[in-house]
Design an enzyme around this catalytic site. Structure first.
Site, PDB file in Angstrom:
ATOM      1  N   HIS A   1       0.930  -1.142  -0.074  1.00 49.77           N
ATOM      2  CA  HIS A   1      -0.122  -0.066   0.102  1.00 49.77           C
ATOM      3  C   HIS A   1       0.751   1.033   0.007  1.00 49.77           C
ATOM      4  O   HIS A   1       2.098   1.384   0.156  1.00 49.77           O
ATOM      5  CB  HIS A   1      -1.075  -0.034   1.274  1.00 49.77           C
TER       6      HIS A   1
ATOM      7  N   HIS B   1       1.123   4.004   1.978  1.00 50.75           N
ATOM      8  CA  HIS B   1       1.893   4.801   3.030  1.00 50.75           C
ATOM      9  C   HIS B   1       3.584   4.919   2.977  1.00 50.75           C
ATOM     10  O   HIS B   1       4.248   3.882   2.466  1.00 50.75           O
ATOM     11  CB  HIS B   1       1.732   4.147   4.160  1.00 50.75           C
TER      12      HIS B   1
ATOM     13  N   ASP C   1       5.843   4.868   4.879  1.00 48.47           N
ATOM     14  CA  ASP C   1       6.793   3.704   5.673  1.00 48.47           C
ATOM     15  C   ASP C   1       6.648   2.586   5.013  1.00 48.47           C
ATOM     16  O   ASP C   1       7.150   1.254   5.267  1.00 48.47           O
ATOM     17  CB  ASP C   1       6.365   3.610   7.305  1.00 48.47           C
ATOM     18  N   HIS C   2       6.036   2.701   3.702  1.00 46.52           N
ATOM     19  CA  HIS C   2       6.259   1.181   2.976  1.00 46.52           C
ATOM     20  C   HIS C   2       6.574   1.308   1.389  1.00 46.52           C
ATOM     21  O   HIS C   2       7.008   0.478   1.004  1.00 46.52           O
ATOM     22  CB  HIS C   2       4.715   0.618   2.587  1.00 46.52           C
TER      23      HIS C   2
ATOM     24  N   HIS D   1      -7.238  -1.010   5.932  1.00 52.10           N
ATOM     25  CA  HIS D   1      -6.233  -0.111   6.270  1.00 52.10           C
ATOM     26  C   HIS D   1      -6.116   1.036   5.292  1.00 52.10           C
ATOM     27  O   HIS D   1      -6.235   2.200   5.750  1.00 52.10           O
ATOM     28  CB  HIS D   1      -4.805  -0.782   6.502  1.00 52.10           C
TER      29      HIS D   1
ATOM     30  N   ASP E   1       0.253  -3.699   6.368  1.00 52.36           N
ATOM     31  CA  ASP E   1      -0.322  -3.330   7.656  1.00 52.36           C
ATOM     32  C   ASP E   1      -1.758  -3.839   7.608  1.00 52.36           C
ATOM     33  O   ASP E   1      -2.811  -3.061   8.192  1.00 52.36           O
ATOM     34  CB  ASP E   1      -0.390  -1.612   7.658  1.00 52.36           C
TER      35      ASP E   1
ATOM     36  N   HIS F   1       5.514  -4.431  10.671  1.00 53.19           N
ATOM     37  CA  HIS F   1       5.820  -3.652  11.929  1.00 53.19           C
ATOM     38  C   HIS F   1       5.919  -4.566  13.030  1.00 53.19           C
ATOM     39  O   HIS F   1       5.246  -5.796  13.244  1.00 53.19           O
ATOM     40  CB  HIS F   1       4.732  -2.571  12.281  1.00 53.19           C
TER      41      HIS F   1
HETATM   42 FE    FE Z   1       2.810   0.716   8.131  1.00 56.00          FE
HETATM   43 ZN    ZN Z   2       0.031   1.768   6.476  1.00 54.11          ZN
END
Ligand code: FE
Ligand code: ZN
Length: 257
Positions: free
Chosen positions: A54, A56, A58-59, A113, A137, A175
């Site tokens: 996805h 985001h 942090d990905h 998410h 996530d 995570h």
């Molecule tokens: Fe994340």
């Molecule tokens: Zn995420």
């Protein structure tokens, strides 16, 4: 296919898939480029694919820098993430297949998410008796992702697809949230002996700074409340009338935990 788990940012994991024979690699959800570039350098491997779950930051935060070094890498992501994943070249839908090395992954559309989230399930092969699920996530060890762009109904459907996979499946989530998740889980499921034992084990592991990922899907089915929306005990604990309400109440409680 060997999977390397790389730590990134504060609590993210990046997964690097390596094919020793061809010396090629793929990476799942590169939060940042530097840990990936270091590992590729150690292996002397060429990056051929980025699998994003996805959009985001942090990905996908490492996508652009990795593409500068490896302009030939193919960037996979969900069809509905068009315009949100840097460098995306392949737009995947539920039921599509992707391959890396000698493995083939089913693409599972798992909104909740985010509205475009996908997961990659590499089915078992000879010599690889457990499948590998890269779920971003959506599913966490002991928990699940927050509902930023989806409804409880969507998330239950999505988690239902993951719950249908075999128990022996390795769960590679993005995570290290396991301890906090299990501490919450225990507040709503105190009679669950398997959960109590798992919480104790994870406390010990984390006190030694050990990673808890990959998890095992069978363990998740028994101890993760977010895969147990149809458990009668949980339903009565959260005073819900149906499965979706059970899930929604659990998610709401976790948001406040
Ligand atoms: Fe994340
Ligand atoms: Zn995420």
């Amino acid at each position: 296919m060997q999977v390397y788990r790389l730590s990134a940012l504060s609590d993210n994991y990046i997964f690097l898939l390596h094919d020793r024979e061809q010396n090629i690699a793929a990476v799942v959800d590169p939060a940042e480029a530097s840990p990936v570039l270091r590992q590729l350098d150690d292996l002397g491997a060429t990056l051929v694919a980025i699998f994003n779950t996805h959009h985001h930051a942090d990905h996908v935060g490492g996508n652009s820098k990795l593409l500068q070094q490896f302009p030939g890498a193919v960037v996979y992501g969900g069809a509905d993430d068009r315009g949100r994943i840097p460098g995306q070249t392949v737009f995947l839908q539920d039921g599509d297949h992707v391959s890396f090395s000698d493995r083939v992954a089913d693409v599972l559309f798992v909104p909740g998410h985010t509205r475009a989230h996908i997961a990659y399930y590499f089915a078992p092969t000879i010599g690889n008796e457990a499948g590998d699920l890269f779920c971003g996530d959506t599913l966490f060890a002991g928990g699940c992702g927050r509902l930023f762009e989806g409804t409880p109904t969507q998330m239950v459907n999505s988690l239902g697809k993951l719950r249908a996979l075999p128990d022996e499946t390795r769960v590679w989530c993005a995570h290290e949230y396991t301890l906090k998740n299990l501490e919450f889980a225990f507040t709503v499921d105190r009679a669950n002996v398997a959960l109590a034992q798992r919480l104790a084990d994870v406390k010990t592991a984390r006190s030694r700074y050990e990673a808890t990922i990959p998890s095992n899907l069978g363990v998740e089915k028994r101890t993760n409340p977010f895969l147990r929306w149809d458990d009668r005990g949980l339903r009565s604990t959260v005073k819900a009338e149906n499965d979706i309400q059970t899930f929604a109440r659990l998610r709401g409680m976790k948001d406040q935990f």
